[in-house]
Write an enzyme that holds these catalytic residues in place. Structure first.
Site, PDB file in Angstrom:
ATOM      1  N   GLU A 164     -54.211  -7.144   5.437  1.00 37.41           N
ATOM      2  CA  GLU A 164     -54.888  -7.522   6.541  1.00 37.41           C
ATOM      3  C   GLU A 164     -55.693  -6.039   7.725  1.00 37.41           C
ATOM      4  O   GLU A 164     -56.460  -5.589   7.481  1.00 37.41           O
ATOM      5  CB  GLU A 164     -54.752  -9.341   7.504  1.00 37.41           C
ATOM      6  CG  GLU A 164     -54.967  -9.646   6.950  1.00 37.41           C
ATOM      7  CD  GLU A 164     -56.456 -10.596   6.923  1.00 37.41           C
ATOM      8  OE1 GLU A 164     -57.153  -9.588   5.719  1.00 37.41           O
ATOM      9  OE2 GLU A 164     -57.288 -10.934   8.338  1.00 37.41           O
ATOM     10  N   THR A 173     -65.129  -7.788  11.583  1.00 38.69           N
ATOM     11  CA  THR A 173     -63.971  -7.788  12.154  1.00 38.69           C
ATOM     12  C   THR A 173     -63.229  -6.711  13.623  1.00 38.69           C
ATOM     13  O   THR A 173     -63.384  -7.027  14.307  1.00 38.69           O
ATOM     14  CB  THR A 173     -62.786  -7.995  11.372  1.00 38.69           C
ATOM     15  OG1 THR A 173     -62.901  -9.814  10.906  1.00 38.69           O
ATOM     16  CG2 THR A 173     -61.464  -9.035  12.700  1.00 38.69           C
TER      17      THR A 173
HETATM   18  N1  HSE Z   1     -57.886 -13.301  15.228  1.00 40.89           N
HETATM   19  C1  HSE Z   1     -58.287 -13.019  14.508  1.00 40.89           C
HETATM   20  C2  HSE Z   1     -59.686 -12.561  15.387  1.00 40.89           C
HETATM   21  C3  HSE Z   1     -59.159 -13.409  13.241  1.00 40.89           C
HETATM   22  O1  HSE Z   1     -59.821 -12.875  16.437  1.00 40.89           O
HETATM   23  O2  HSE Z   1     -60.299 -11.097  15.479  1.00 40.89           O
HETATM   24  C4  HSE Z   1     -60.350 -12.510  12.470  1.00 40.89           C
HETATM   25  O3  HSE Z   1     -60.725 -12.751  11.319  1.00 40.89           O
END
Ligand code: HSE
Length: 332
Positions: free
Chosen positions: A149, A202
């Site tokens: 990630e 993201t």
């Molecule tokens: N917790 C992360 C965010 C998940 O909200 O950036 C990304 O899919």
């Protein structure tokens, strides 16, 4: 590589039989569950990504084919999250003698908020572990998935990879040390997920979030997280629903999602328990107390988007408690 951490309520496994090739599916996930930024997530039955992995005569880890990515993912082994995490795994178990060839078949859009990179990484790690006779438990694979990630979006959050790898609903109680808790899955809980065709990386969606929060907002947020977890333990669907509120992240990120508030209004009117952004968006999701209601919500939200000229994918799913799995009889 951090390898010492605790988990609660999650089973380990090991079969020790090596294989020449495996074909694995790993599920998409909904991270955050509205109020639990970076700490809550659950796995879906569909969509998900597939990896076919074979032992090769040549040494090293090689990506030989990627489909469904419109050419967007790196083919170079050190830059692709699947191959890079497989390389870390092989170094950790001291099996860099093994050569592998990887096919990645993406079955969900990149930048959708459905844990696309997480599903690919988890499929790759589950595949290499299965190929080598499961020397590590699923929990022990988690730090490698978190590294993936980090490579994919610049931050090593676990709220997509943990539920994709372990199945069900997971709480990341802590990151240092890693402490992952499996939460109960109420039997009538269904999910409606809609992905509007808008790209929200993201990495960008994280950069826009405020670094500091007001205490009064923090109080609201941790009340909701505690309420959501309590609702899951007691199968109190209305407590689950009224805890699905996010005063910290959603107001900022909702700006990136067309029709967000209208979709929420329509979903709630159609019987949703709660509604919010899936991960960093642009996908949105709702919880419902039956498959019929979840199906209705999906069609109402998609119809609204279509009326606005926005194409979308819609899904209706129970919570996937299985996580990644080997697909039998489809090896190529
Ligand atoms: N917790 C992360 C965010 C998940 O909200 O950036 C990304 O899919």
């Amino acid at each position: 590589m951090e390898s010492i951490y605790t988990t609660t309520g999650i089973k380990a496994e090991a079969d020790r039989i090596e294989k020449d090739s495996v074909h694995v599916f790993a599920p998409a996930t909904v991270a955050n569950m509205v109020c639990g930024f970076d700490v809550l997530g659950f796995a879906l039955n569909e969509p998900g990504d597939e990896v076919i992995m074979c032992k090769a005569d040549r040494q090293g880890v090689h990506i030989v084919n990627i489909t469904g990515d419109d050419g967007r993912l790196p083919r170079e082994a050190a830059k692709n999250t699947v191959s890079a995490s497989v390389m870390s795994f092989l170094q950790y178990i001291d099996r860099t003698d093994v050569g592998v060839e990887i096919e990645l078949h993406k079955q969900m859009p990149i930048g959708s908020g459905l844990g696309s990179s997480a599903a690919s990484t988890v499929a790759g790690l589950f595949a290499i572990n299965t190929l080598l006779g499961s020397p590590l438990s699923r929990q022990e694979l988690l730090p490698f998935a978190i590294q993936g990630e980090e490579l994919a979006c610049g931050h090593g959050h676990a709220d997509n990879v943990a539920p994709s790898l372990l199945g069900g609903i997971t709480l990341i109680r802590g990151y240092d040390p890693l402490d992952v808790v499996a939460l109960p899955v109420p039997s009538e809980l269904y999910t409606s997920v809609v992905f509007p065709y808008v790209d929200v990386p993201t990495r960008d969606a994280r950069q826009m979030i405020r670094a500091k929060v007001a205490l009064k907002d923090a109080v609201i947020q941790w009340g909701n997280i505690a309420g959501l977890v309590a609702g899951l333990f007691t199968s109190d669907y209305h407590l689950i629903g009224r805890s699905m509120q996010d005063v910290l992240i959603e107001p900022t990120r909702a700006i990136l999602i067309p029709e967000f508030y209208e979709m929420r209004r329509l979903a709630m009117e159609a019987g949703a328990l709660g509604f919010g952004i899936s991960g960093s968006g642009p996908s949105v999701f709702a919880f419902a107390q039956s498959k019929d209601i979840a199906t209705h919500i999906t069609s109402v939200v998609q119809a609204h988007l279509a009326g606005q000229g926005i194409d979308s994918n819609g899904y209706v799913s129970g919570i996937n408690t299985e996580g990644p799995k080997e697909i039998q009889g489809r090896e190529e």
